[in-house]
Design a protein around this motif. Structure first.
Motif, PDB file in Angstrom:
ATOM      1  N   LYS B  94       0.869  -1.165   0.000  1.00 60.43           N
ATOM      2  CA  LYS B  94       0.000   0.000   0.000  1.00 60.43           C
ATOM      3  C   LYS B  94       0.913   1.224   0.000  1.00 60.43           C
ATOM      4  O   LYS B  94       1.694   1.429   0.932  1.00 60.43           O
ATOM      5  N   VAL B  95       0.864   1.952  -1.088  1.00 62.89           N
ATOM      6  CA  VAL B  95       1.772   3.085  -1.239  1.00 62.89           C
ATOM      7  C   VAL B  95       0.965   4.376  -1.238  1.00 62.89           C
ATOM      8  O   VAL B  95       0.102   4.578  -2.089  1.00 62.89           O
ATOM      9  N   THR B  96       1.202   5.207  -0.260  1.00 69.32           N
ATOM     10  CA  THR B  96       0.478   6.464  -0.171  1.00 69.32           C
ATOM     11  C   THR B  96       1.421   7.616  -0.502  1.00 69.32           C
ATOM     12  O   THR B  96       2.493   7.734   0.088  1.00 69.32           O
ATOM     13  N   LEU B  97       1.037   8.411  -1.476  1.00 69.18           N
ATOM     14  CA  LEU B  97       1.879   9.527  -1.893  1.00 69.18           C
ATOM     15  C   LEU B  97       1.242  10.830  -1.479  1.00 69.18           C
ATOM     16  O   LEU B  97       0.033  11.009  -1.617  1.00 69.18           O
ATOM     17  N   LYS B  98       2.055  11.710  -0.983  1.00 72.21           N
ATOM     18  CA  LYS B  98       1.528  13.007  -0.575  1.00 72.21           C
ATOM     19  C   LYS B  98       2.503  14.091  -1.006  1.00 72.21           C
ATOM     20  O   LYS B  98       3.713  13.987  -0.793  1.00 72.21           O
ATOM     21  N   GLU B  99       1.953  15.120  -1.673  1.00 68.53           N
ATOM     22  CA  GLU B  99       2.843  16.207  -2.099  1.00 68.53           C
ATOM     23  C   GLU B  99       2.808  17.327  -1.079  1.00 68.53           C
ATOM     24  O   GLU B  99       1.751  17.729  -0.617  1.00 68.53           O
ATOM     25  N   GLU B 100       3.980  17.801  -0.737  1.00 73.40           N
ATOM     26  CA  GLU B 100       4.062  18.932   0.199  1.00 73.40           C
ATOM     27  C   GLU B 100       5.049  19.933  -0.365  1.00 73.40           C
ATOM     28  O   GLU B 100       6.249  19.691  -0.370  1.00 73.40           O
ATOM     29  N   LYS B 101       4.540  21.066  -0.883  1.00 72.49           N
ATOM     30  CA  LYS B 101       5.386  22.065  -1.544  1.00 72.49           C
ATOM     31  C   LYS B 101       6.236  21.389  -2.633  1.00 72.49           C
ATOM     32  O   LYS B 101       5.705  20.778  -3.533  1.00 72.49           O
ATOM     33  N   LYS B 103       8.187  18.874  -2.179  1.00 69.77           N
ATOM     34  CA  LYS B 103       8.589  17.527  -1.768  1.00 69.77           C
ATOM     35  C   LYS B 103       7.496  16.495  -1.966  1.00 69.77           C
ATOM     36  O   LYS B 103       6.314  16.825  -2.047  1.00 69.77           O
ATOM     37  N   LEU B 104       7.940  15.271  -2.050  1.00 67.75           N
ATOM     38  CA  LEU B 104       7.004  14.166  -2.165  1.00 67.75           C
ATOM     39  C   LEU B 104       7.211  13.257  -0.961  1.00 67.75           C
ATOM     40  O   LEU B 104       8.337  12.885  -0.640  1.00 67.75           O
ATOM     41  N   LYS B 105       6.076  12.971  -0.284  1.00 67.24           N
ATOM     42  CA  LYS B 105       6.178  12.055   0.855  1.00 67.24           C
ATOM     43  C   LYS B 105       5.542  10.737   0.472  1.00 67.24           C
ATOM     44  O   LYS B 105       4.454  10.710  -0.103  1.00 67.24           O
ATOM     45  N   VAL B 106       6.222   9.675   0.787  1.00 71.80           N
ATOM     46  CA  VAL B 106       5.733   8.353   0.400  1.00 71.80           C
ATOM     47  C   VAL B 106       5.681   7.452   1.624  1.00 71.80           C
ATOM     48  O   VAL B 106       6.642   7.383   2.384  1.00 71.80           O
ATOM     49  N   LYS B 107       4.526   6.796   1.802  1.00 70.63           N
ATOM     50  CA  LYS B 107       4.423   5.827   2.885  1.00 70.63           C
ATOM     51  C   LYS B 107       4.207   4.461   2.262  1.00 70.63           C
ATOM     52  O   LYS B 107       3.338   4.287   1.417  1.00 70.63           O
ATOM     53  N   VAL B 108       5.056   3.532   2.601  1.00 71.16           N
ATOM     54  CA  VAL B 108       4.926   2.185   2.039  1.00 71.16           C
ATOM     55  C   VAL B 108       4.598   1.207   3.161  1.00 71.16           C
ATOM     56  O   VAL B 108       5.280   1.156   4.187  1.00 71.16           O
ATOM     57  N   LEU B 109       3.514   0.463   2.972  1.00 70.79           N
ATOM     58  CA  LEU B 109       3.162  -0.585   3.942  1.00 70.79           C
ATOM     59  C   LEU B 109       3.053  -1.892   3.180  1.00 70.79           C
ATOM     60  O   LEU B 109       2.522  -1.930   2.068  1.00 70.79           O
ATOM     61  N   GLY B 121       6.771  -1.625   7.142  1.00 72.79           N
ATOM     62  CA  GLY B 121       6.311  -0.288   6.833  1.00 72.79           C
ATOM     63  C   GLY B 121       7.404   0.742   6.991  1.00 72.79           C
ATOM     64  O   GLY B 121       8.322   0.583   7.812  1.00 72.79           O
ATOM     65  N   LYS B 122       7.388   1.788   6.168  1.00 73.92           N
ATOM     66  CA  LYS B 122       8.426   2.811   6.229  1.00 73.92           C
ATOM     67  C   LYS B 122       7.912   4.074   5.538  1.00 73.92           C
ATOM     68  O   LYS B 122       7.097   3.985   4.621  1.00 73.92           O
ATOM     69  N   GLU B 123       8.413   5.225   5.988  1.00 73.91           N
ATOM     70  CA  GLU B 123       7.996   6.477   5.349  1.00 73.91           C
ATOM     71  C   GLU B 123       9.199   7.198   4.759  1.00 73.91           C
ATOM     72  O   GLU B 123      10.280   7.199   5.344  1.00 73.91           O
ATOM     73  N   TYR B 124       9.015   7.782   3.599  1.00 76.08           N
ATOM     74  CA  TYR B 124      10.117   8.430   2.880  1.00 76.08           C
ATOM     75  C   TYR B 124       9.724   9.837   2.452  1.00 76.08           C
ATOM     76  O   TYR B 124       8.552  10.141   2.294  1.00 76.08           O
ATOM     77  N   SER B 125      10.734  10.651   2.174  1.00 78.30           N
ATOM     78  CA  SER B 125      10.457  11.989   1.673  1.00 78.30           C
ATOM     79  C   SER B 125      11.643  12.456   0.835  1.00 78.30           C
ATOM     80  O   SER B 125      12.805  12.229   1.188  1.00 78.30           O
ATOM     81  N   ASP B 126      11.348  13.068  -0.296  1.00 74.59           N
ATOM     82  CA  ASP B 126      12.434  13.615  -1.118  1.00 74.59           C
ATOM     83  C   ASP B 126      11.863  14.705  -2.028  1.00 74.59           C
ATOM     84  O   ASP B 126      10.648  14.840  -2.155  1.00 74.59           O
ATOM     85  N   TYR B 127      12.759  15.473  -2.665  1.00 80.25           N
ATOM     86  CA  TYR B 127      12.306  16.511  -3.578  1.00 80.25           C
ATOM     87  C   TYR B 127      11.616  15.899  -4.787  1.00 80.25           C
ATOM     88  O   TYR B 127      11.954  14.811  -5.233  1.00 80.25           O
TER      89      TYR B 127
END
Lengths: 245, 423
Positions: B94-101, B103-109, B121-127
């Motif tokens: 289950k991959v949840t993507l969220k844009e913040e300004k 950056k892109l935040k990704v949560k993988v479960l 499960g892990k959460e990531y963030s990058d430009y």
């Protein structure tokens, strides 16, 4: 007393072996000189060079006192020399250029090369000034081969005549392959094709300074098709005749 | 990629899952279902992640249209595990993507539909500009979690040559085809790229009319001339210790393999000496041996020698046109291309651990040529004409699973896999 005898035996055997090697070395050196100075073996200068390299290595090894290895090298050099001696290069056929010096001069005077500028096929930033009023017929090769065929030889003789008659013209030989096989191997195959043509011209008395070779491998295809016919058109050596500066 | 937050990590012992690695049953590949919560902006991210996971031999990513029909929810109780089980899905991502300004935040479960629970499960963030690299980073983590291996190769790159306005230029790209960047932009022919460490590429170019060897530094952009001797200066490959470059020179008339100093370009040693054609050196991973091509027996075949030129011996005896040897990073195989009796080119390897047995990797699928190993020795990038013109493909080391990398109508040349890259 016993020790002296042993030492004497050792010493004399040392002299004998070193004499033998030295003799071999002189013989090899002389043979090499002989081959290098004999134009009949010009087309085999690669082989002569390899033999010479081996001779040099052997000399080095001998200086270091490694006689065994030196002897192996000198034997290998002798083998190559023997091989070279069995194959004289094709002699320049009189028939191809039976013009008298006067006629050659007339031909030369009659021929006024027209020059046109073309781009180097491998680099658009480089311009080549080529003779445009002589047909630089291309020669073709069999798959994975760098043997000059009879048909190719006929064309080479025409080009040879042209080079003899026009000492102001140099030749740029471009070796090409078909597009099958690896790019890297095709580069060296293309070069070998250009090299055998260069060696032919040299064996016929054209100074090596007038000959330049370049390999294009499979980079510049004459025919981009995938048929055997197309492949055959690509396995070639092209000529560019250029006015010397 | 520093700001990685580990959330909610329920890591089961990796040992339990390590045996997934040896699943050899090709009929029943463990399926992956991915349910994305994302907008269209992140199509590229999805494409990349799907590509990387599909590369793994024992995975098959469920087509998205199938996944879409499956009910999924925010909470674990909302996920209809039985429906995923019916599709034989073994891992549900289950991959949840969220844009913040910017950056892109990704949560993988990762869930197990069989066990009906979350297993990772892990959460990531990058430009946002690093979307492809972010997907590769995540794929590395997932690969590591499932296979038990420390590193995945998804952050590596591929260099290749392709014609631009009639002249071959050198490029690099990510292994999912994203971020294609030119390394040369000139009006000459450039060819045979070869990685010399992570940030340098050796290549052959007619920049000065002759086939000379150059090196481009990818970090500084600087171009160095490495060898420009008369005749050929081609196919340079850096030794594993980085001190020398093996290459083909023909300065004395005939093509021979030499070693030159990688800093000064000076000749260290001439390795071959004969009247035949010798080329295409490839180092063994310990740097002690070199595989190469020679036609000293009449036709091109694969040979090996010690890296000081001693003990040269032929190792292929079948066929009459064997080329492009590539020694594996593990040292146990040498890949090569052979032309068979039907004039087709295919990829094979020599099994050095099994009496130099020859094993075929491609068959009946157009021409397959120019193989290059991934740095972990698990994958092979190569060219194939199976879809028309030469395009880049990747297969696993045993040729069980192949995926297409490039998707255009152009003709690609000489793909070469980069060494390990962290980012």
């Amino acid at each position: 007393m016993k020790t002296y005898i042993i030492l004497l035996i050792l010493f004399s055997s040392f002299i004998i072996t070193s004499c033998k090697t030295t003799k071999d070395f002189t013989k090899t050196k002389n043979s090499l000189e002989e081959l290098k100075n004999n134009q009949e073996f010009d087309c085999q200068k690669d082989n002569i060079k390899s033999a010479e390299d081996l001779y040099k290595e052997a000399s080095e090894l001998q200086k270091k006192g490694d006689d065994d290895k030196a002897e192996i090298k000198i034997m290998a050099a002798n083998e190559i020399i023997k091989m070279v001696k069995t194959k004289k290069c094709p002699k320049k056929e009189k028939v191809i250029n039976n013009d008298t010096p006067q006629e050659v001069k007339e031909k030369k005077d009659n021929f006024k090369p027209n020059i046109s500028e073309i781009k180097d096929p491998a680099n658009e930033n480089i311009s080549l000034k080529v003779v445009s009023n002589y047909n630089p017929e291309t020669i073709y090769f069999a798959f994975n081969s760098y043997q000059i065929s009879e048909d190719a030889q006929k064309i080479l003789l025409k080009h040879l005549d042209f080079l003899i008659a026009n000492p102001q013209v140099n030749v740029k030989i471009g070796g090409h392959t078909d597009k099958r096989g690896s790019e890297e191997y095709n580069l060296i195959l293309g070069e070998k094709r250009a090299l055998v043509v260069k060696d032919f011209f040299i064996s016929q008395g054209i100074p090596k300074e007038r000959i330049e070779i370049t390999t294009y491998g499979e980079e510049i295809l004459a025919d981009t098709g995938n048929t055997e016919e197309a492949h055959a058109k690509n396995r070639r050596v092209e000529f560019k005749f250029i006015l010397s500066e | 990629m520093k700001n990685i937050l580990i959330l909610l990590t329920l890591i089961l012992s990796i040992n339990i899952y390590a045996d997934v690695d040896i699943v050899a049953n090709q009929e029943a590949l463990p399926l992956i279902g991915i349910s994305y919560k994302a907008n269209n902006l992140n199509k590229n991210f999805k494409k990349s992640l799907n590509f990387y996971l599909n590369m793994i031999q024992y995975f098959k990513v469920l087509p998205e249209n199938l996944s879409k029909n499956i009910k999924d929810g925010e909470k674990i109780v909302d996920i209809k595990f039985s429906e995923w089980r019916d599709l034989k899905v073994e891992y549900l991502f289950k991959v949840t993507l969220k844009e913040e300004k910017n950056k892109l935040k990704v949560k993988v479960l990762i869930y197990s539909p069989i066990e009906e629970k979350k297993i990772w499960g892990k959460e990531y963030s990058d430009y946002k500009t690093n979307i492809h690299e972010l997907a590769a980073f995540i794929a590395n983590d997932i690969y590591g979690f499932i296979s038990g291996k420390k590193n995945g190769i998804f952050l590596t790159k591929i260099s290749y040559a392709k014609k631009v306005r009639g002249k071959k230029q050198i490029f690099i790209m990510n292994i999912d085809e994203s971020k294609k960047q030119p390394i040369t932009k000139n009006r000459a022919i450039n060819m045979l790229p070869s990685w010399a460490g992570r940030h340098k590429i050796l290549f052959t170019s007619y920049l000065r009319g002759n086939t000379d060897l150059y090196m481009r530094n990818l970090s500084t952009g600087k171009l160095l001339s490495i060898s420009s001797r008369r005749g050929l200066n081609t196919g340079g490959v850096l030794s594993p210790d980085g001190k020398t470059i093996a290459l083909t020179l023909s300065k004395d008339g005939n093509s021979e393999i030499y070693l030159i100093n990688s800093k000064t370009g000076k000749i260290v040693k001439r390795l071959t000496k004969n009247l035949a054609l010798d080329t295409s050196p490839s180092w063994s991973p310990d740097g002690k041996q070199i595989a190469f091509v020679s036609n000293r027996g009449g036709n091109p075949h694969i040979y090996i020698m010690n890296s000081d030129g001693t003990e040269q011996k032929r190792i292929t005896f079948q066929g009459n046109y064997n080329q492009t040897p590539k020694w594996s990073p593990k040292g146990d195989r040498i890949l090569f291309t052979a032309r068979d009796e039907r004039n087709k080119f295919d990829i094979f390897y020599i099994d050095l651990s099994d009496e130099n047995k020859i094993v075929r990797l491609t068959q009946d699928n157009g021409n397959n040529e120019e193989p290059s190993w991934s740095p972990d020795g698990e994958f092979i990038v190569f060219l194939s004409t199976r879809s028309g013109r030469h395009q880049i493909y990747i297969m696993d080391k045993d040729g069980n699973k192949t995926i297409r990398v490039t998707h255009d109508k152009g003709r690609y040349y000489t793909p070469r896999w980069s060494p390990w890259r962290k980012k």
